[in-house]
Design a protein around this motif. Structure first.
Motif, PDB file in Angstrom:
ATOM      1  N   HIS A  78      36.884-209.122 -17.767  1.00  0.00           N
ATOM      2  CA  HIS A  78      37.982-209.990 -17.935  1.00  0.00           C
ATOM      3  C   HIS A  78      38.912-209.653 -19.045  1.00  0.00           C
ATOM      4  O   HIS A  78      40.102-209.950 -19.220  1.00  0.00           O
ATOM      5  N   LEU A  79      38.448-208.927 -20.079  1.00  0.00           N
ATOM      6  CA  LEU A  79      39.077-208.697 -21.284  1.00  0.00           C
ATOM      7  C   LEU A  79      39.996-207.501 -21.198  1.00  0.00           C
ATOM      8  O   LEU A  79      40.989-207.247 -22.029  1.00  0.00           O
ATOM      9  N   LYS A  80      39.687-206.834 -19.888  1.00  0.00           N
ATOM     10  CA  LYS A  80      40.559-205.730 -19.487  1.00  0.00           C
ATOM     11  C   LYS A  80      40.976-204.619 -20.503  1.00  0.00           C
ATOM     12  O   LYS A  80      41.974-203.931 -20.394  1.00  0.00           O
ATOM     13  N   PHE A  81      40.016-204.205 -21.250  1.00  0.00           N
ATOM     14  CA  PHE A  81      40.050-203.250 -22.209  1.00  0.00           C
ATOM     15  C   PHE A  81      39.889-201.808 -21.291  1.00  0.00           C
ATOM     16  O   PHE A  81      39.119-201.849 -20.286  1.00  0.00           O
ATOM     17  N   PRO A  82      40.564-200.854 -21.607  1.00  0.00           N
ATOM     18  CA  PRO A  82      40.594-199.432 -20.870  1.00  0.00           C
ATOM     19  C   PRO A  82      39.230-198.770 -20.965  1.00  0.00           C
ATOM     20  O   PRO A  82      38.457-198.883 -22.069  1.00  0.00           O
ATOM     21  N   GLY A  83      38.397-198.715 -19.833  1.00  0.00           N
ATOM     22  CA  GLY A  83      37.242-198.257 -19.887  1.00  0.00           C
ATOM     23  C   GLY A  83      36.126-199.093 -20.410  1.00  0.00           C
ATOM     24  O   GLY A  83      35.166-198.801 -20.619  1.00  0.00           O
ATOM     25  N   ASP A  84      36.735-200.446 -20.337  1.00  0.00           N
ATOM     26  CA  ASP A  84      35.891-201.534 -20.841  1.00  0.00           C
ATOM     27  C   ASP A  84      35.222-201.362 -22.397  1.00  0.00           C
ATOM     28  O   ASP A  84      34.258-201.838 -22.884  1.00  0.00           O
ATOM     29  N   ALA A  85      36.270-200.274 -23.258  1.00  0.00           N
ATOM     30  CA  ALA A  85      35.699-199.964 -24.611  1.00  0.00           C
ATOM     31  C   ALA A  85      36.792-200.568 -25.414  1.00  0.00           C
ATOM     32  O   ALA A  85      37.946-200.315 -25.131  1.00  0.00           O
ATOM     33  N   ALA A  86      36.548-201.449 -26.473  1.00  0.00           N
ATOM     34  CA  ALA A  86      37.460-201.844 -27.366  1.00  0.00           C
ATOM     35  C   ALA A  86      37.217-201.427 -28.681  1.00  0.00           C
ATOM     36  O   ALA A  86      36.107-201.085 -29.183  1.00  0.00           O
ATOM     37  N   ALA A  87      38.527-201.188 -29.554  1.00  0.00           N
ATOM     38  CA  ALA A  87      38.339-200.521 -30.840  1.00  0.00           C
ATOM     39  C   ALA A  87      39.359-201.322 -31.929  1.00  0.00           C
ATOM     40  O   ALA A  87      40.420-201.819 -31.167  1.00  0.00           O
ATOM     41  N   ASN A 178      30.608-214.713 -25.008  1.00  0.00           N
ATOM     42  CA  ASN A 178      31.045-214.130 -24.031  1.00  0.00           C
ATOM     43  C   ASN A 178      30.902-215.011 -22.667  1.00  0.00           C
ATOM     44  O   ASN A 178      29.918-215.433 -22.270  1.00  0.00           O
ATOM     45  N   PRO A 179      32.129-215.406 -22.101  1.00  0.00           N
ATOM     46  CA  PRO A 179      31.949-216.600 -21.038  1.00  0.00           C
ATOM     47  C   PRO A 179      31.607-215.944 -19.787  1.00  0.00           C
ATOM     48  O   PRO A 179      31.216-216.641 -18.741  1.00  0.00           O
ATOM     49  N   ASP A 180      31.659-214.758 -19.732  1.00  0.00           N
ATOM     50  CA  ASP A 180      31.214-214.078 -18.380  1.00  0.00           C
ATOM     51  C   ASP A 180      29.424-213.880 -18.551  1.00  0.00           C
ATOM     52  O   ASP A 180      28.984-213.014 -18.941  1.00  0.00           O
ATOM     53  N   LEU A 181      29.107-214.881 -17.798  1.00  0.00           N
ATOM     54  CA  LEU A 181      27.748-215.246 -17.877  1.00  0.00           C
ATOM     55  C   LEU A 181      26.969-214.067 -17.225  1.00  0.00           C
ATOM     56  O   LEU A 181      25.866-213.620 -17.753  1.00  0.00           O
ATOM     57  N   ARG A 442      22.748-214.523  -8.620  1.00  0.00           N
ATOM     58  CA  ARG A 442      22.119-214.800  -7.458  1.00  0.00           C
ATOM     59  C   ARG A 442      21.983-213.710  -6.388  1.00  0.00           C
ATOM     60  O   ARG A 442      21.001-213.394  -5.863  1.00  0.00           O
ATOM     61  N   ALA A 443      23.147-213.015  -6.080  1.00  0.00           N
ATOM     62  CA  ALA A 443      23.530-212.326  -4.978  1.00  0.00           C
ATOM     63  C   ALA A 443      24.465-211.275  -5.558  1.00  0.00           C
ATOM     64  O   ALA A 443      25.569-211.214  -4.872  1.00  0.00           O
ATOM     65  N   PRO A 444      23.994-210.357  -6.346  1.00  0.00           N
ATOM     66  CA  PRO A 444      24.927-209.484  -6.705  1.00  0.00           C
ATOM     67  C   PRO A 444      25.851-208.573  -5.763  1.00  0.00           C
ATOM     68  O   PRO A 444      26.842-208.209  -5.950  1.00  0.00           O
ATOM     69  N   LEU A 445      25.157-208.286  -4.584  1.00  0.00           N
ATOM     70  CA  LEU A 445      25.766-207.436  -3.592  1.00  0.00           C
ATOM     71  C   LEU A 445      26.871-208.291  -2.543  1.00  0.00           C
ATOM     72  O   LEU A 445      27.598-207.568  -2.087  1.00  0.00           O
ATOM     73  N   GLU A 446      26.642-209.539  -2.693  1.00  0.00           N
ATOM     74  CA  GLU A 446      27.489-210.257  -1.741  1.00  0.00           C
ATOM     75  C   GLU A 446      28.712-210.701  -2.525  1.00  0.00           C
ATOM     76  O   GLU A 446      29.792-211.253  -1.889  1.00  0.00           O
ATOM     77  N   VAL A 447      28.663-210.958  -3.748  1.00  0.00           N
ATOM     78  CA  VAL A 447      29.885-211.613  -4.485  1.00  0.00           C
ATOM     79  C   VAL A 447      30.245-210.337  -5.537  1.00  0.00           C
ATOM     80  O   VAL A 447      29.799-210.020  -6.417  1.00  0.00           O
ATOM     81  N   ALA A 448      31.692-209.831  -5.120  1.00  0.00           N
ATOM     82  CA  ALA A 448      32.051-208.607  -6.068  1.00  0.00           C
ATOM     83  C   ALA A 448      32.314-209.020  -7.351  1.00  0.00           C
ATOM     84  O   ALA A 448      32.565-210.247  -7.495  1.00  0.00           O
ATOM     85  N   ALA A 449      32.231-208.080  -8.248  1.00  0.00           N
ATOM     86  CA  ALA A 449      32.579-208.334  -9.644  1.00  0.00           C
ATOM     87  C   ALA A 449      34.112-208.521  -9.715  1.00  0.00           C
ATOM     88  O   ALA A 449      34.771-208.079  -9.102  1.00  0.00           O
TER      89      ALA A 449
END
Ligand SMILES: [Fe+2]
Length: 449
Positions: A78-87, A178-181, A442-449
């Motif tokens: 959700h922080l939308k860093f390019p490649g999920d990397a922050a500097a 981190n609010p993304d549980l 609970r159901a990682p395959l059913e709910v997309a990230a």
């Protein structure tokens, strides 16, 4: 924000109750006076700190330049860093500070690690206190592994070190978890623990704190509980830094968030010292005055910190796995033949929740069992201990402490001009985000990230 009309209020409350499986709005996922690590608002706050601090300290810094830079991988999406990397980098040229989002591997001080591990450092207040940095690094490595952090270099100048330390603490008391549980639990290795907690009504995190910290908390309990109080004492949050730090433990708080939702309140925090003999607490649930059948979601949960090794002989808590599914209290000793002793090494924590059946075991070995019991309630419920809000305590801790003290929700905050709609909307977004992420756990395959 909602209007202050009756209709607006009603709509706000109804929306707040709704279960939202979709990705929620995120504009108030963090309160305006809090920041997420390396978000734009975090960098703005960093620049503001130096704008205000430099005029008073420039002379003492003596024109000597210094720099630091950090790079964190695997940040939440959700922080939308390019490649999920922050500097980011900070450079003092002898006169002014420049802050940027570039990584400078040649800076005087460099840190590289994953984002969730960095948060364990970024939320620690007290790096200028004797023993503070050592405790921060020790417990962060305890949770994320000895090789999780790649720091190098140091600041040679005392004045620069002090300024950077003040900056660190300034940011730490504003930096949220981190609010993304789902992401947080995964990076901490707790996804399976959350599933186990939902299946069995309890789970154990082994060695969530170091042996040294367990010894420190044990000694603090022994020093705080006076003989005239018997063998237990409440309000332990208010007995000093070790109790604040262990209650804030990010791994335990992740289970609490998963079970009770964000904004869960610290209902009580008891220390118990017990010697050999029969257990003093019969089989029960912790749902005082909750009507049966219990709801199918958790109202309450208790962490118990083991400050020595727990074996069957040491008189541990016994739990009946899965008994939370009965959604009622045990009748006449029912369940005693189905209980299991919670065995775990020193520094571990067991978290049990949702009306699971449990009791205190017999201690057959000599010596004392010393434990701390942070007990949380869902944020809509009342607590057992009256809270003792203290501005100094808030200032020496990250926002997570205020959240468990009721600072971040809208309850008990009516003003002459109406309800606290900022906190209402903030907590509504946090609940929606957390509920959505729990579905992924609970159901990682059913709910997309
Ligand atoms: Fe209990």
């Amino acid at each position: 924000m909602k209007s202050a009309t009756a209709e607006g209020e009603r709509a706000g409350v109804e929306d707040a109750m709704a279960d939202r499986p979709q990705a929620p709005a995120m504009d108030l996922i963090t309160l305006p006076h809090h920041v997420e690590l390396l978000s734009d608002r975090w960098l703005d706050e960093a620049a503001k700190f130096f704008r205000e601090a430099l005029p008073m300290r420039r002379q003492a810094l003596g024109g000597r330049p210094f720099s630091l830079s950090e790079r964190f991988t695997d940040a939440p999406a959700h922080l939308k860093f390019p490649g999920d990397a922050a500097a980011w980098s900070l450079r003092f040229d002898g006169q002014d500070v420049a802050i940027s989002r570039t990584f400078d591997p040649a800076a005087d001080v460099v840190l590289e690690c994953e984002y969730q591990a960095a948060l364990a450092l970024a939320q620690f207040v007290g790096v200028l206190v004797p023993g503070g940095p050592e405790a921060m690094w020790r417990e962060a490595r305890q949770m994320f592994g000895a090789d999780a952090f790649r720091p190098r270099g140091q600041l040679a100048d005392d004045q620069a070190r002090t300024l950077v330390g003040l900056f660190h603490d300034h940011m730490a008391r504003r930096t949220v978890e981190n609010p993304d549980l789902e992401h947080r639990a995964r990076r901490m290795g707790l996804t399976g623990k959350i599933r186990e907690m939902e299946e069995q009504g309890f789970t154990v995190i082994e060695r969530a704190i170091s042996d040294e910290f367990a010894d420190e908390v044990r000694a603090a309990i022994k020093g705080a509980v006076q003989p005239q109080q018997g063998v237990s004492m409440n309000w332990m949050l208010y007995q000093g830094r070790p109790f604040e730090r262990i209650t804030l433990n990010p791994m335990a708080m992740t289970l609490i968030d998963a079970s009770l939702g964000r904004g869960a309140q610290l209902a009580s925090n008891a220390a118990i010292i017990r010697g050999p003999g029969a257990g003093l607490i019969d089989i029960h649930t912790d749902y005082t005055d909750v009507p049966e059948p219990y709801p199918d979601f958790a109202m309450s949960g208790v962490s118990v910190w083991a400050l020595e090794d727990w074996t069957e002989a040491s008189g541990p808590t016994w739990i009946v796995p899965g008994s939370h599914r009965m959604r009622r209290a045990p009748r006449n000793g029912e369940g005693l033949d189905a209980g299991v002793p919670v065995e775990m090494p020193k520094g571990s924590v067991v978290f049990f929740t949702q009306g699971v059946w449990h009791w205190q075991g017999h201690r057959t070995e000599p010596g004392e069992r010393v434990t701390l019991h942070p007990h949380f309630n869902r944020g809509i419920l009342r607590s057992v201990e009256q809270k003792r809000p203290d501005v100094q305590m808030f200032a020496r801790n990250p926002p997570r402490l205020g959240e468990m003290m009721g600072e971040d929700d809208w309850f008990d905050k009516m003003t002459p001009t109406g309800r606290d709609y900022v906190r209402l909307e903030h907590m509504r977004q946090l609940h929606a985000f957390t509920n959505w992420k729990m579905k992924q756990i609970r159901a990682p395959l059913e709910v997309a990230a």
